[in-house]
Scaffold this motif. Structure first.
Motif, PDB file in Angstrom:
ATOM      1  N   VAL A 129       0.949  -1.156  -0.064  1.00 55.61           N
ATOM      2  CA  VAL A 129       0.045  -0.001  -0.025  1.00 55.61           C
ATOM      3  C   VAL A 129       0.938   1.240   0.102  1.00 55.61           C
ATOM      4  O   VAL A 129       0.550   2.202  -0.850  1.00 55.61           O
ATOM      5  CB  VAL A 129      -0.964   0.154   1.185  1.00 55.61           C
ATOM      6  CG1 VAL A 129      -1.811   1.190   1.421  1.00 55.61           C
ATOM      7  CG2 VAL A 129      -1.810  -1.073   0.958  1.00 55.61           C
ATOM      8  N   ALA A 130       1.682   1.270   0.780  1.00 57.46           N
ATOM      9  CA  ALA A 130       2.718   2.432   1.022  1.00 57.46           C
ATOM     10  C   ALA A 130       3.417   2.813  -0.231  1.00 57.46           C
ATOM     11  O   ALA A 130       3.595   3.989  -0.846  1.00 57.46           O
ATOM     12  CB  ALA A 130       3.585   2.419   1.982  1.00 57.46           C
ATOM     13  N   GLU A 132       2.759   2.096  -3.355  1.00 55.72           N
ATOM     14  CA  GLU A 132       1.935   2.509  -4.401  1.00 55.72           C
ATOM     15  C   GLU A 132       1.466   3.923  -4.152  1.00 55.72           C
ATOM     16  O   GLU A 132       1.286   4.799  -5.077  1.00 55.72           O
ATOM     17  CB  GLU A 132       0.480   1.793  -4.495  1.00 55.72           C
ATOM     18  CG  GLU A 132       0.981   0.344  -5.189  1.00 55.72           C
ATOM     19  CD  GLU A 132      -0.085  -0.563  -5.389  1.00 55.72           C
ATOM     20  OE1 GLU A 132      -1.272  -0.420  -4.802  1.00 55.72           O
ATOM     21  OE2 GLU A 132      -0.196  -1.423  -6.271  1.00 55.72           O
ATOM     22  N   GLN A 133       1.243   4.204  -2.737  1.00 54.36           N
ATOM     23  CA  GLN A 133       1.005   5.797  -2.318  1.00 54.36           C
ATOM     24  C   GLN A 133       1.882   6.544  -2.600  1.00 54.36           C
ATOM     25  O   GLN A 133       1.864   7.636  -2.694  1.00 54.36           O
ATOM     26  CB  GLN A 133       0.373   5.732  -1.076  1.00 54.36           C
ATOM     27  CG  GLN A 133      -1.003   5.170  -0.773  1.00 54.36           C
ATOM     28  CD  GLN A 133      -1.515   5.309   0.726  1.00 54.36           C
ATOM     29  OE1 GLN A 133      -0.778   5.719   1.575  1.00 54.36           O
ATOM     30  NE2 GLN A 133      -2.816   5.121   0.816  1.00 54.36           N
ATOM     31  N   ALA A 159       7.829   5.942   1.126  1.00 55.30           N
ATOM     32  CA  ALA A 159       6.896   4.986   1.440  1.00 55.30           C
ATOM     33  C   ALA A 159       7.356   4.120   2.666  1.00 55.30           C
ATOM     34  O   ALA A 159       6.457   3.932   3.527  1.00 55.30           O
ATOM     35  CB  ALA A 159       7.163   3.891   0.180  1.00 55.30           C
ATOM     36  N   SER A 163       4.565   4.062   5.764  1.00 58.64           N
ATOM     37  CA  SER A 163       4.249   2.600   5.941  1.00 58.64           C
ATOM     38  C   SER A 163       3.511   2.225   7.311  1.00 58.64           C
ATOM     39  O   SER A 163       2.763   1.358   7.585  1.00 58.64           O
ATOM     40  CB  SER A 163       5.275   1.481   5.496  1.00 58.64           C
ATOM     41  OG  SER A 163       6.614   1.717   6.505  1.00 58.64           O
ATOM     42  N   ASP A 165       1.761   4.266   8.930  1.00 59.07           N
ATOM     43  CA  ASP A 165       0.663   5.396   9.426  1.00 59.07           C
ATOM     44  C   ASP A 165       0.875   6.265  10.380  1.00 59.07           C
ATOM     45  O   ASP A 165       0.080   6.375  11.288  1.00 59.07           O
ATOM     46  CB  ASP A 165      -0.462   4.323   9.931  1.00 59.07           C
ATOM     47  CG  ASP A 165      -1.319   3.639   8.753  1.00 59.07           C
ATOM     48  OD1 ASP A 165      -1.094   4.142   7.440  1.00 59.07           O
ATOM     49  OD2 ASP A 165      -1.907   2.523   8.801  1.00 59.07           O
ATOM     50  N   LYS A 192      -0.014  16.038  -1.324  1.00 55.60           N
ATOM     51  CA  LYS A 192      -1.232  14.971  -1.688  1.00 55.60           C
ATOM     52  C   LYS A 192      -1.223  14.059  -0.327  1.00 55.60           C
ATOM     53  O   LYS A 192      -2.246  13.856   0.211  1.00 55.60           O
ATOM     54  CB  LYS A 192      -1.037  14.150  -2.736  1.00 55.60           C
ATOM     55  CG  LYS A 192      -2.179  13.093  -3.126  1.00 55.60           C
ATOM     56  CD  LYS A 192      -1.677  12.396  -4.349  1.00 55.60           C
ATOM     57  CE  LYS A 192      -2.773  11.226  -4.602  1.00 55.60           C
ATOM     58  NZ  LYS A 192      -2.443  10.408  -5.715  1.00 55.60           N
ATOM     59  N   LEU A 193      -0.040  13.584   0.198  1.00 58.17           N
ATOM     60  CA  LEU A 193       0.012  12.773   1.309  1.00 58.17           C
ATOM     61  C   LEU A 193      -0.528  13.318   2.586  1.00 58.17           C
ATOM     62  O   LEU A 193      -1.148  12.789   3.416  1.00 58.17           O
ATOM     63  CB  LEU A 193       1.288  12.126   1.526  1.00 58.17           C
ATOM     64  CG  LEU A 193       1.852  11.007   0.282  1.00 58.17           C
ATOM     65  CD1 LEU A 193       3.259  10.718   0.605  1.00 58.17           C
ATOM     66  CD2 LEU A 193       0.873   9.658   0.366  1.00 58.17           C
ATOM     67  N   GLU A 196      -4.507  13.788   2.193  1.00 56.66           N
ATOM     68  CA  GLU A 196      -5.040  12.713   2.258  1.00 56.66           C
ATOM     69  C   GLU A 196      -5.080  11.866   3.521  1.00 56.66           C
ATOM     70  O   GLU A 196      -5.908  11.170   3.847  1.00 56.66           O
ATOM     71  CB  GLU A 196      -4.481  11.488   1.097  1.00 56.66           C
ATOM     72  CG  GLU A 196      -5.126  12.129  -0.216  1.00 56.66           C
ATOM     73  CD  GLU A 196      -4.449  11.240  -1.509  1.00 56.66           C
ATOM     74  OE1 GLU A 196      -5.065  11.305  -2.519  1.00 56.66           O
ATOM     75  OE2 GLU A 196      -3.644  10.284  -0.891  1.00 56.66           O
ATOM     76  N   ARG A 197      -3.954  11.877   4.045  1.00 60.39           N
ATOM     77  CA  ARG A 197      -3.920  11.055   5.360  1.00 60.39           C
ATOM     78  C   ARG A 197      -3.914  12.002   6.714  1.00 60.39           C
ATOM     79  O   ARG A 197      -3.839  11.540   7.661  1.00 60.39           O
ATOM     80  CB  ARG A 197      -2.042  10.537   5.643  1.00 60.39           C
ATOM     81  CG  ARG A 197      -2.200   9.326   4.387  1.00 60.39           C
ATOM     82  CD  ARG A 197      -0.754   8.969   4.371  1.00 60.39           C
ATOM     83  NE  ARG A 197      -0.727   7.832   3.788  1.00 60.39           N
ATOM     84  CZ  ARG A 197      -0.482   6.583   4.386  1.00 60.39           C
ATOM     85  NH1 ARG A 197      -0.100   6.572   5.794  1.00 60.39           N
ATOM     86  NH2 ARG A 197      -0.287   5.288   4.096  1.00 60.39           N
TER      87      ARG A 197
END
Length: 317
Positions: A129-130, A132-133, A159, A163, A165, A192-193, A196-197
């Protein structure tokens, strides 16, 4: 109403060099609001990286406190410290130096997760997941650092950082080693991150144009002290500290006519040695507005307007 996620109170970090003591941090007070990106700027050697590393726990303060969610990290219970290792991450300046050349990107991220208690199955899912993000395909997990470009290596470092969170990330000069086009891509990725997060970020840079693009608020550091802090728009339009004004005058303007007309502030002399700091205001040896009080009394931080603080006896109008 804003909520402070992490905070430094009277933070000092000293290093002994022979008989002298180098004051890398010298009584720093700094709060970072949850969900915001705070820029930290200053010349090389001002203590920016030391502050960032201390806030994420890579270095211990000599004096003062680091608080996270209002709790003193030094007195935290083991369960809280375990969570802190996931919640606080750092992105280093040099992606090549931040990755083990003998390990694949996937092994690096998996090791980072397993050390912090993730099971192998959970770690593999998180790593996928990380990566790809961070803008890479999972195929990059099987590659070694020397097999990918500098920008891709920095994405791999990002990443690894996201990873777990985390809630708080220190981005320590994350784009300074990259070319211009790649720099813009990484900056957009971080923004963006962050959105989004809901990340809280301390963004360290010597490049004020990068900080203007990335940050809501900006703090200016000089010889281990915060000398000015303000919202980005306020600081860039009306800097009040002479040191900040000098930094601002060095930002290139993409308009030849305006660039030619403006007056640059050239600071005379050298930055004082942190192992032999001058008395009073540490900037007085280079400040054109210095008076006797500047040479003898260290100015306290004071409010100049909403969200605008400054440590200077003779602020600019």
């Amino acid at each position: 109403m804003t909520e402070v996620l992490t905070e430094a109170r009277g933070l000092a970090r000293h290093y002994r060099i022979g008989r002298r003591v180098l004051h890398a941090l010298d009584g720093v007070d700094l709060a970072v609001d949850r969900g915001a990106t705070l820029g930290l700027v200053g010349e090389s050697g001002s203590g920016k990286s030391t502050l960032g590393r201390t806030l994420v726990g890579l270095q211990k303060p000599t004096l003062g406190k680091v608080l996270f969610e209002g709790k003193d990290v030094a007195d935290a219970e083991p369960s809280f410290l375990k969570r802190l290792r996931r919640e606080r991450q750092i992105i280093f300046q040099d992606p090549s130096g931040a990755l083990n050349p003998r390990m694949t990107i996937g092994a690096t991220v998996l090791e980072h997760l397993s050390v912090q208690g993730w099971s192998r199955a959970e770690a593999q899912r998180q790593a996928a997941v990380a990566i790809e993000q961070a803008g890479l395909s999972t195929a990059f997990l099987s590659r070694y650092p020397h097999e990918i470009s500098g920008g891709q290596r920095q994405r791999a470092v990002i990443a690894r950082a996201i990873s777990t969170d985390p809630a708080f990330i220190v981005a320590d000069e994350p784009v300074s080693a990259l070319d211009v086009s790649t720099r813009a891509q990484i900056m957009n990725l971080l923004r963006k991150l962050q959105m989004e997060r809901g990340l809280t970020m301390l963004f360290i840079s010597h490049d004020l144009s990068v900080v203007a693009h990335m940050c809501r608020d900006v703090a200016v550091m000089h010889l281990g002290r915060i000398v000015e802090r303000a919202p980005r728009a306020v600081l860039f339009k009306t800097p009040r500290h002479p040191y900040t004004a000098a930094l601002m005058s060095a930002i290139p303007i993409p308009d030849p006519v305006r660039e030619k007309k403006r007056t640059r502030i050239i600071l005379k002399g050298e930055t004082p040695n942190p192992a032999n700091k001058p008395s009073g205001c540490s900037f007085h040896t280079r400040c054109p507005r210095a008076t006797d009080i500047c040479r003898s009394v260290d100015p306290p931080m004071r409010e100049m307007g909403k969200g605008h603080e400054i440590a200077c006896h003779h602020p600019l109008e």
